[in-house]
Structures are given as C-alpha cells and as structure tokens.
Design an enzyme around this catalytic site. Structure first.
Site, short mmCIF file in Angstrom:
data_model
loop_
_atom_site.label_atom_id
_atom_site.label_comp_id
_atom_site.label_asym_id
_atom_site.label_seq_id
_atom_site.Cartn_x
_atom_site.Cartn_y
_atom_site.Cartn_z
N GLY A 1 0.82 -1.21 0.00
CA GLY A 1 0.00 0.00 0.00
C GLY A 1 0.86 1.26 0.00
O GLY A 1 0.55 2.25 -0.68
N ASP A 2 1.95 1.23 0.74
CA ASP A 2 2.86 2.40 0.78
C ASP A 2 3.47 2.62 -0.61
O ASP A 2 3.70 3.76 -1.03
CB ASP A 2 3.99 2.16 1.79
CG ASP A 2 3.45 1.63 3.12
OD1 ASP A 2 2.31 1.97 3.45
OD2 ASP A 2 4.18 0.88 3.80
#
Ligand SMILES: Nc1ncnc2c1ncn2[C@@H]1O[C@H](COP(=O)(O)OP(=O)(O)OP(=O)(O)O)[C@@H](O)[C@H]1O
Ligand SMILES: O=P(O)(O)OC[C@@]1(O)O[C@H](CO)[C@@H](O)[C@@H]1O
Length: 303
Positions: A248-249
């Site tokens: 997600g990052d």
C-alpha cells in the site's frame, strides 16, 4: 519537496519458516531486516523511482540508528527528531500465511512533538507532506490533524495513509490524497465493504467532504480512484505474492512519483498500482525496473 512523516517507524524483521508451532522452538529458513514504517517505505519507493524526498518522524536507540544508516546508504534524505526510547521492531512471519506482530514504539515527549512541528512550519507552498502509519500511544490522537493543519496553512498538499481514529481525525483536513484499503474505508464509516460499488459510494462521501483523490486498494482485486470528476478502476497484475508488507505504501509512492513528474491522473494511478503490485511480487520494496515492467499489464477503465 516531498516530505514523509513516520511517527512510529520500525525495523521490519522478516522471518521465513516452513511452519510455526506456537509453544515450540521454531527455526527460521531466512531472516532479513529492513527500515520500516509506512512513511519510510513511501520515501524509499520515491527514491527508487527517482524522486528526491525527506523522511521525517521520531527515531531512537540502536534500532533508530540502523534505520538512519540504511536510509543514508540508499541516499534517502532524512531529518528525524531523536526520541529518548528505542524505535520498535515489527516482526513479519512468513510461513505460507503472513502474520505480523507490530511493537509499541517509544514514548514521545512534548519537546520532541514541538521539534517536529517546527520542521513542518518550515515547509513551503507546493511541497507535499505524506503522513503515514500509526501514532505512538504517547502522542495526542489528533496530532496528525495538527501537523496537517500546520502544513496546509503553508500551502502544502497533504497525503494520508493511516487507519482507525487517526484517519477519522485527519480526513477533516482537505487532503490531496488518501489510500485506504476497502477494510479501512469500511471501518471509517463503521460498516463492512464487500463490493466495488460500496467502495465507490463511501469514497464519494470523502470526495464530497473535500478530499481530492481517494484510492481504494483491494489487494489482488485491483484498485479504484475516485475524484470529483472521475471514477477509475485498475486491475491488479497477476503474479506470485512474496511480500505484501509495504504494498500500500508503494501505491502511494508510485502515484506521487508520477504526479511530481507531471503525468496525467490516469498514469499516476497506473504507476501507483504497478508499484503496489511490484512490491507484492518481490521480497523488499519495488524497484523502478519492476514497476515499469508491470505498467502494460494494468488496464484503467472508467466506471
Ligand atoms: N495479491 C496481489 N496481487 C497483485 N497485486 C497486489 C496483491 N496484493 C496487493 N497488491 C498490490 O498492492 C496494492 C496495495 O495492496 P492492499 O490493497 O493490500 O493495500 P494495503 O492493505 O494498504 O497494503 P499493506 O498494508 O499490505 O501495505 C494493490 O492495489 C495492488 O496493486
Ligand atoms: O503499526 P503501523 O504504523 O500501522 O504499521 C507499521 C508497518 O506494519 O507498516 C509498514 C507496511 O505498510 C511496515 O513497514 C511497518 O512494520
């Protein structure tokens, strides 16, 4: 300049085993340690994609030193406030399934909170500030909101990737981008999201209340980008998932890298999804080469 902020960084200690027996001695097949924490992951991905940025946050002890050294080796700028305690170690167990045990992190004192605020007050119009990850227990629950408000007053664009009460607080600031996964989006509205349609409906509410871009990530099921003018869907490329930590990052890192390079919104979204999936398919975070290889496998459709 892009700044990332990780209030509670970590060393991610990855332990690979065939299986785990609780209450028994288990021996690892492989262990690795990486500088971790969501903002730090965004910083590392941005740098790998050719975008200079500075990692901010609180860091302390021998674990904090390790993070500083690793970031310096990768030529990622950092300007952390020193915490008195020791930065946490988060254990990531890989035994077929992925099991995570995240530590608590050190106590942060008032003067350290003020020192971080001062760094935010030195930001300039046009900067981007990414606030990502959980808050240490000792930091006020509305601290993200305080940081975001201070940055926004200076014309800085705010990106947030957090969950629970911190997400509830920060969405009151007019954000440039947030990237909840569909579980986090559901949690925000105290519901369970089970379909694309529901994700769109709830993301629209965030856009209506002032967030510019909402990316709802749905792991292997792809992602949605909802803005005032557009609703886009991207498939996730197929591949063998080695590591979903930091996926997600990486989506945020990829999106921002393309955005700062002046690409159209659709391309920023494609770049974000490619970066998330490239990280999921490798043991560490994605490289530029891995991301660019996946780009043609992603189709963006208007919903
Ligand atoms: N199984 C998968 N196959 C392909 N891509 C994936 C897979 N899992 C994750 N990704 C990629 O990573 C992105 C982010 O994943 P996810 O929706 O799990 O976010 P997240 O929960 O914030 O991630 P994390 O907390 O693990 O960093 C997805 O949009 C997708 O591009
Ligand atoms: O405890 P938090 O701050 O919510 O999450 C921290 C963390 O799990 O998130 C990153 C992956 O997104 C890891 O590098 C890190 O260990």
């Amino acid at each position: 300049m892009i700044y990332t902020c990780t209030l509670n960084p970590s060393i991610d200690y990855v332990v690979e085993l065939d299986s785990i027996q609780l209450g028994d001695l288990n021996r690892a097949k492989r262990t690795e340690q990486y500088p971790g924490g969501k903002g730090i992951n965004v910083s590392r991905v941005l740098k790998r994609l050719g975008v200079e940025n500075t990692a901010l946050g609180f860091i302390g002890g021998f674990t904090g030193e390790f993070i500083r050294e690793e970031l310096s080796k990768e030529l990622v700028h950092h300007d952390f406030v020193k915490a008195n305690g020791t930065t946490r170690i988060n254990v990531k167990l890989k035994s077929g399934d992925e099991t995570e045990i995240n530590g608590q992190g050190p106590t942060i004192e008032t003067e350290q909170i003020n020192a971080l605020l001062q760094k935010v007050e030195a930001m300039n119009e046009g900067d981007i500030f990414v606030l990502a990850g959980s808050l240490p227990a000792s930091v006020p629950a509305d601290f993200y909101k305080t940081l975001a408000a201070a940055a926004r007053a200076r014309g800085v664009k705010i990106v947030a990737d957090t969950s629970g009460p911190a997400l509830k607080e920060i969405i009151e600031e007019k954000l440039f981008l947030i990237k909840p996964n569909h579980h986090e989006l559901g949690e925000l509205f105290e519901t369970t999201i089970t379909s694309k349609e529901e994700s769109i409906a709830y993301a629209k509410r965030l856009v209506e209340s002032g967030t510019e871009n909402v990316i709802v990530s749905m792991a292997g099921a792809g992602a949605l980008l909802i803005t005032n003018h557009k609703i886009l869907y991207a498939n996730a490329p197929k591949g063998t998932v080695k590591n979903s930590v930091g996926a997600g990052d990486s989506t945020i890192g990829g999106f921002l890298a393309a955005y700062t390079q002046g690409k159209a919104l659709e391309e920023c979204f494609r770049y974000g999804v490619a970066s998330g999936s490239a990280t999921a398919f490798s043991s560490d975070l994605c490289t530029k080469e891995e991301v660019e290889k996946l780009l043609p496998e992603i189709t963006i459709t208007q919903v």
